[in-house]
Structures are given as structure tokens and as C-alpha cells.
Design a protein around this motif. Structure first.
Motif, short mmCIF file in Angstrom:
data_model
loop_
_atom_site.label_atom_id
_atom_site.label_comp_id
_atom_site.label_asym_id
_atom_site.label_seq_id
_atom_site.Cartn_x
_atom_site.Cartn_y
_atom_site.Cartn_z
N SER A 264 1.58 -9.43 7.87
CA SER A 264 2.28 -10.25 7.06
C SER A 264 1.55 -10.83 5.73
O SER A 264 0.42 -10.48 5.75
N GLY A 265 2.06 -11.64 4.86
CA GLY A 265 1.51 -12.04 3.80
C GLY A 265 1.43 -10.99 2.50
O GLY A 265 1.78 -9.95 2.77
N THR A 266 0.97 -11.37 1.47
CA THR A 266 0.55 -10.42 0.25
C THR A 266 -0.44 -9.68 0.37
O THR A 266 -0.48 -8.76 -0.39
N SER A 267 -1.46 -10.02 1.11
CA SER A 267 -2.72 -9.06 1.18
C SER A 267 -3.32 -9.87 2.39
O SER A 267 -3.06 -10.64 3.12
N GLY A 268 -4.46 -9.06 3.03
CA GLY A 268 -5.06 -9.38 3.95
C GLY A 268 -4.26 -9.29 5.46
O GLY A 268 -3.17 -8.44 5.39
N CYS B 155 7.74 -4.97 3.19
CA CYS B 155 7.61 -4.41 2.00
C CYS B 155 7.68 -5.18 0.59
O CYS B 155 6.73 -5.39 -0.12
N SER B 156 8.81 -5.88 0.55
CA SER B 156 9.03 -6.42 -0.52
C SER B 156 7.98 -7.85 -0.69
O SER B 156 7.62 -8.10 -1.47
N GLY B 157 8.13 -8.51 0.53
CA GLY B 157 7.07 -9.69 0.65
C GLY B 157 5.54 -9.17 0.64
O GLY B 157 5.05 -10.00 -0.21
N ARG B 158 5.25 -7.98 1.24
CA ARG B 158 4.04 -7.43 0.99
C ARG B 158 3.54 -7.27 -0.45
O ARG B 158 2.35 -7.66 -0.90
N CYS B 159 4.56 -6.95 -1.38
CA CYS B 159 4.30 -6.38 -2.64
C CYS B 159 4.76 -7.30 -3.88
O CYS B 159 4.63 -6.93 -4.73
N HIS C 235 4.54 -3.28 -8.97
CA HIS C 235 5.40 -3.48 -7.67
C HIS C 235 6.07 -2.05 -7.37
O HIS C 235 5.87 -1.75 -5.95
N SER C 236 6.41 -1.08 -8.00
CA SER C 236 7.24 0.12 -7.46
C SER C 236 6.10 0.85 -6.66
O SER C 236 6.36 1.63 -5.87
N ARG C 237 4.76 0.82 -7.42
CA ARG C 237 3.82 1.84 -6.67
C ARG C 237 3.63 1.22 -5.33
O ARG C 237 3.35 1.73 -4.25
N CYS C 238 3.17 -0.21 -5.22
CA CYS C 238 3.15 -0.64 -4.06
C CYS C 238 4.29 -0.32 -2.93
O CYS C 238 4.06 -0.11 -1.90
N MET C 239 5.32 -0.69 -3.65
CA MET C 239 6.81 -0.35 -2.45
C MET C 239 6.52 0.97 -2.08
O MET C 239 6.75 1.27 -0.78
N LYS C 240 6.32 2.15 -2.69
CA LYS C 240 6.33 3.55 -2.35
C LYS C 240 5.40 3.66 -1.36
O LYS C 240 5.60 4.14 -0.38
#
Length: 98
Positions: free
Chosen positions: A73-77, A44-48, A54-59
Motif C-alpha cells: 500500500s501507499g506510494t513507497s515503503g 500500481c496506479s496508486g503505488r506509482c 510514471h510509465s516506467r514505474c507502472m511497467k
């Protein structure tokens, strides 16, 4: 109170079937390293990494990782890598997972 042989047999069968189901369900679970804090936190750290909040994405990513046991994998898609992650929707119909 005496139990008949049939009742005793049925109880033993029920216990054995229940135990067999537990063993089967445990065997079908992904390995322990594929879920939980360490795996989900790093994925999730990599994804977000590039997300504005960042905190909402991680949640939400951690919630999705705990349920789906995978993170694309990756930050999106790359959502086809994890159909559960892709298909989990919020009540408003939008994707639940970042």
C-alpha cells in the motif's frame, strides 16, 4: 499389444495422481480477483502516483504484481506487506519492484 494388469494399474494411478496434483495446485492459487489487469492496474496506479517516470514505474509494478499477486500500500515503503515484491531483485542486486 496386451497390457498386464500391473501396467494398467500403474497408468491409472499416474493419471489419478496427476489430476490430484492439478486440483491441489489450482486450489492453492490466490483467487482470480487478486491478480490480473484490474487489480494490478489500480494498485500500481496508486503505488506509482508520485513517481517521476510514471510509465516506467507502472511497467515494473505491473510485472511485480503479476508475479507476486500483491502490491504494498501507499506510494513507497510498506514492503513488509508483500515479501515477494520486496525480495525480487534485478540482476544488479537492486530492488526490481518500485
Amino acid at each position: 499389444m496386451k497390457m498386464s494388469m500391473t501396467t494398467t494399474f500403474l497408468l491409472i494411478s499416474l493419471v489419478l495422481c496427476s489430476t490430484l496434483l492439478d486440483i491441489t495446485n489450482a486450489a492453492s492459487q490466490p483467487p482470480a480477483q487478486a491478480s490480473g489487469g484490474g487489480f494490478c492496474n489500480s494498485k500500481c496506479s496508486g503505488r506509482c502516483a508520485l513517481k517521476g517516470v510514471h510509465s516506467r514505474c507502472m511497467k515494473y509494478c505491473m510485472m511485480c504484481c503479476d508475479k507476486c499477486r500483491c502490491v504494498p500500500s501507499g506510494t513507497s515503503g510498506h514492503l513488509d506487506e508483500c515479501p515477494c515484491y520486496r525480495d525480487w531483485k534485478a540482476p544488479n542486486g537492486r530492488p526490481k519492484c518500485p
